[in-house]
Design a protein around this motif. Sequence first.
Motif, mmCIF file in Angstrom:
data_model
loop_
_atom_site.group_PDB
_atom_site.id
_atom_site.type_symbol
_atom_site.label_atom_id
_atom_site.label_comp_id
_atom_site.label_asym_id
_atom_site.label_seq_id
_atom_site.Cartn_x
_atom_site.Cartn_y
_atom_site.Cartn_z
ATOM 1 N N SER A 79 0.834 -1.196 0.000
ATOM 2 C CA SER A 79 0.000 0.000 0.000
ATOM 3 C C SER A 79 0.872 1.250 0.000
ATOM 4 N N THR A 80 0.275 2.361 -0.434
ATOM 5 C CA THR A 80 0.963 3.649 -0.480
ATOM 6 C C THR A 80 0.434 4.520 0.648
ATOM 7 N N PRO A 81 1.322 5.062 1.492
ATOM 8 C CA PRO A 81 0.863 5.786 2.681
ATOM 9 C C PRO A 81 -0.150 6.887 2.408
ATOM 10 N N TRP A 82 0.076 7.719 1.378
ATOM 11 C CA TRP A 82 -0.838 8.832 1.169
ATOM 12 C C TRP A 82 -2.198 8.357 0.672
ATOM 13 N N ILE A 83 -2.200 7.210 -0.055
ATOM 14 C CA ILE A 83 -3.483 6.634 -0.469
ATOM 15 C C ILE A 83 -4.189 6.008 0.731
ATOM 16 N N ASP A 84 -3.403 5.379 1.599
ATOM 17 C CA ASP A 84 -3.977 4.852 2.844
ATOM 18 C C ASP A 84 -4.658 5.960 3.633
ATOM 19 N N ALA A 85 -3.987 7.108 3.709
ATOM 20 C CA ALA A 85 -4.539 8.234 4.469
ATOM 21 C C ALA A 85 -5.846 8.729 3.855
ATOM 22 N N PHE A 86 -5.903 8.737 2.512
ATOM 23 C CA PHE A 86 -7.118 9.185 1.830
ATOM 24 C C PHE A 86 -8.275 8.230 2.109
ATOM 25 N N GLY A 87 -7.991 6.953 2.162
ATOM 26 C CA GLY A 87 -9.046 5.961 2.358
ATOM 27 C C GLY A 87 -9.412 5.710 3.801
ATOM 28 N N ALA A 88 -8.567 6.150 4.731
ATOM 29 C CA ALA A 88 -8.820 5.871 6.146
ATOM 30 C C ALA A 88 -9.910 6.775 6.700
ATOM 31 N N SER A 89 -10.588 6.262 7.706
ATOM 32 C CA SER A 89 -11.645 7.045 8.364
ATOM 33 C C SER A 89 -11.434 7.157 9.869
ATOM 34 N N ILE A 90 -10.310 6.651 10.372
ATOM 35 C CA ILE A 90 -10.121 6.580 11.814
ATOM 36 C C ILE A 90 -10.158 7.952 12.489
ATOM 37 N N GLU A 91 -9.706 8.995 11.797
ATOM 38 C CA GLU A 91 -9.717 10.321 12.402
ATOM 39 C C GLU A 91 -11.139 10.798 12.679
ATOM 40 N N VAL A 92 -12.094 10.223 11.950
ATOM 41 C CA VAL A 92 -13.501 10.575 12.137
ATOM 42 C C VAL A 92 -14.213 9.551 13.012
ATOM 43 N N ASP A 93 -14.120 8.269 12.639
ATOM 44 C CA ASP A 93 -14.977 7.285 13.294
ATOM 45 C C ASP A 93 -14.468 6.801 14.650
ATOM 46 N N GLN A 94 -13.311 7.320 15.096
ATOM 47 C CA GLN A 94 -12.890 6.985 16.458
ATOM 48 C C GLN A 94 -13.880 7.549 17.487
ATOM 49 N N ALA A 95 -14.754 8.459 17.035
ATOM 50 C CA ALA A 95 -15.808 8.970 17.915
ATOM 51 C C ALA A 95 -16.767 7.857 18.341
ATOM 52 N N MET A 96 -16.742 6.731 17.597
ATOM 53 C CA MET A 96 -17.615 5.612 17.929
ATOM 54 C C MET A 96 -16.852 4.488 18.630
ATOM 55 N N ALA A 97 -15.702 4.781 19.196
ATOM 56 C CA ALA A 97 -14.896 3.741 19.849
ATOM 57 C C ALA A 97 -15.691 3.028 20.946
ATOM 58 N N GLU A 98 -16.387 3.805 21.758
ATOM 59 C CA GLU A 98 -17.172 3.217 22.846
ATOM 60 C C GLU A 98 -18.245 2.292 22.303
ATOM 61 N N GLN A 99 -18.954 2.748 21.273
ATOM 62 C CA GLN A 99 -20.011 1.931 20.686
ATOM 63 C C GLN A 99 -19.448 0.683 20.009
ATOM 64 N N ASP A 100 -18.267 0.804 19.409
ATOM 65 C CA ASP A 100 -17.669 -0.347 18.743
ATOM 66 C C ASP A 100 -17.367 -1.464 19.743
ATOM 67 N N LEU A 101 -16.863 -1.095 20.882
ATOM 68 C CA LEU A 101 -16.561 -2.087 21.918
ATOM 69 C C LEU A 101 -17.845 -2.686 22.493
ATOM 70 N N ILE A 102 -18.856 -1.874 22.690
ATOM 71 C CA ILE A 102 -20.138 -2.381 23.201
ATOM 72 C C ILE A 102 -20.734 -3.388 22.222
#
Length: 458
Positions: free
Chosen positions: A13-36
């Motif tokens: 994989s290419t790092p800058w393409i990985d960054a474009f496709g990643a959503s962790i900076e946004v969806d980490q807001a659901m960390a609690e719900q993901d564990l539940i």
Amino acid sequence: MEKLWGGRFEGASTPWIDAFGASIEVDQAMAEQDLIGSLAHVKMLGETGILEPEEAAAISSGLQILQQKLARGELTFTIQNEDIHLNMEKLLHAEIGPVAGKLHTARSRNDQVATDMHLYLKTHVQLIQEAIHDLQTALVAKAAEHIETVMPGYTHLQHAQPIAFAHHLLAYYEMLARDKERLQDSLKRIDICPLGAAALAGTTFPIDRAMTADTLGFQAIYANSLDAVSDRDFILEFLSDASILMMHLSRFAEELILWTSHEFQFVTLTDAYSTGSSIMPQKKNPDMAELIRGKTGRVYGNLFGLLTVLKGLPLAYNKDLQEDKEGMFDTVETLLSSLKIFTGMIETMEVHSETMRQSTEKDFSNATELADYLAAKGLPFREAHEIVGKLVLACTKKGYYLQNVPLADYQAISPLIEADIYDKLASRTAVSRRHSEGGTGFDQVASQIEKAKQALQM
């Protein structure tokens, strides 16, 4: 870093393409719900025999450790692991080893992320309802202080008829009540569990969807697996409800902005909700109200953004749906902060009752009182309307108001007019006489306040 889905791929994989496709900076807001959601899923896997009891116990224990670390702010997420789901799986693997890989049995990120969003929105819609309740409480309390405070009522932003200031505040109470009802109704669509739909077609494992739904506190499960992973109607409905709510706040913010101006001087906001100018030392600007008015646009944008994302999507999951979360999170935070700010502004604002009253004495907002007076004495209302209209025109040319017209002049216009007309023209009298249900009469306003208090259980 090796991808959890990388078996099919040969190239790195290419790092800058990985960054474009990643959503962790946004969806980490659901960390609690993901564990539940994962805890409910592994419980079901263990109780249905899909996993051995010791495997389910080990995974459950590891997830609980992650919950504790999350609460302490000790979890670190990476773009390389793309989203909250793969980040959590990697972190779980670090805690308990390879058995962590069995957590994803009979589950896809597609039904996992949908479940997280349902859980997140269910919780936060209830928090927003509580924030609306707080603002309603502040409005009713302020209204109770100003039942007999008289102010101009407006149409076309022109003085129309005098009303009670409390009556004006209670109009926004009613708007907020509808907002709260809309959000409550939306929970019917939010409170449905997609877990078990897997990628799109369900699973061959003997899962118990009702068990996971019950564990997570959902009232129902999706009847169709394709719909379960592709449905974002519940977010659209929330964003629509949020847009209406923000529109109501924006209208009220606009009035506060007007009322604090030098031209009105009806209210003063405390320093906590105002700012100054970098060049004009006299300024006290209603910036918090202006920001709420401005933030309405971003909530509208979030609604139209998601509508546009969804409009051409075929079933079932598409990567476009990664764009469904940021606007939802942003709208939730915007609503909660705006409602809190507004509650503070209402609780602490100073109301200039005398200024409001005086503004109803130097206008023609009592013209309807004169027309009604004549109509009550038998003159057809249309004739009364014309007579009063001509009289107002004459007054404007002479530079005085209806209450300054001599009785002899009134009686020359119509012998029906008697000396009691001056009391009828007083703005306080005009307000107090409007006894129709839901009207601005002081007794009606007091009744509305009592009903509101009962509804809020103040």
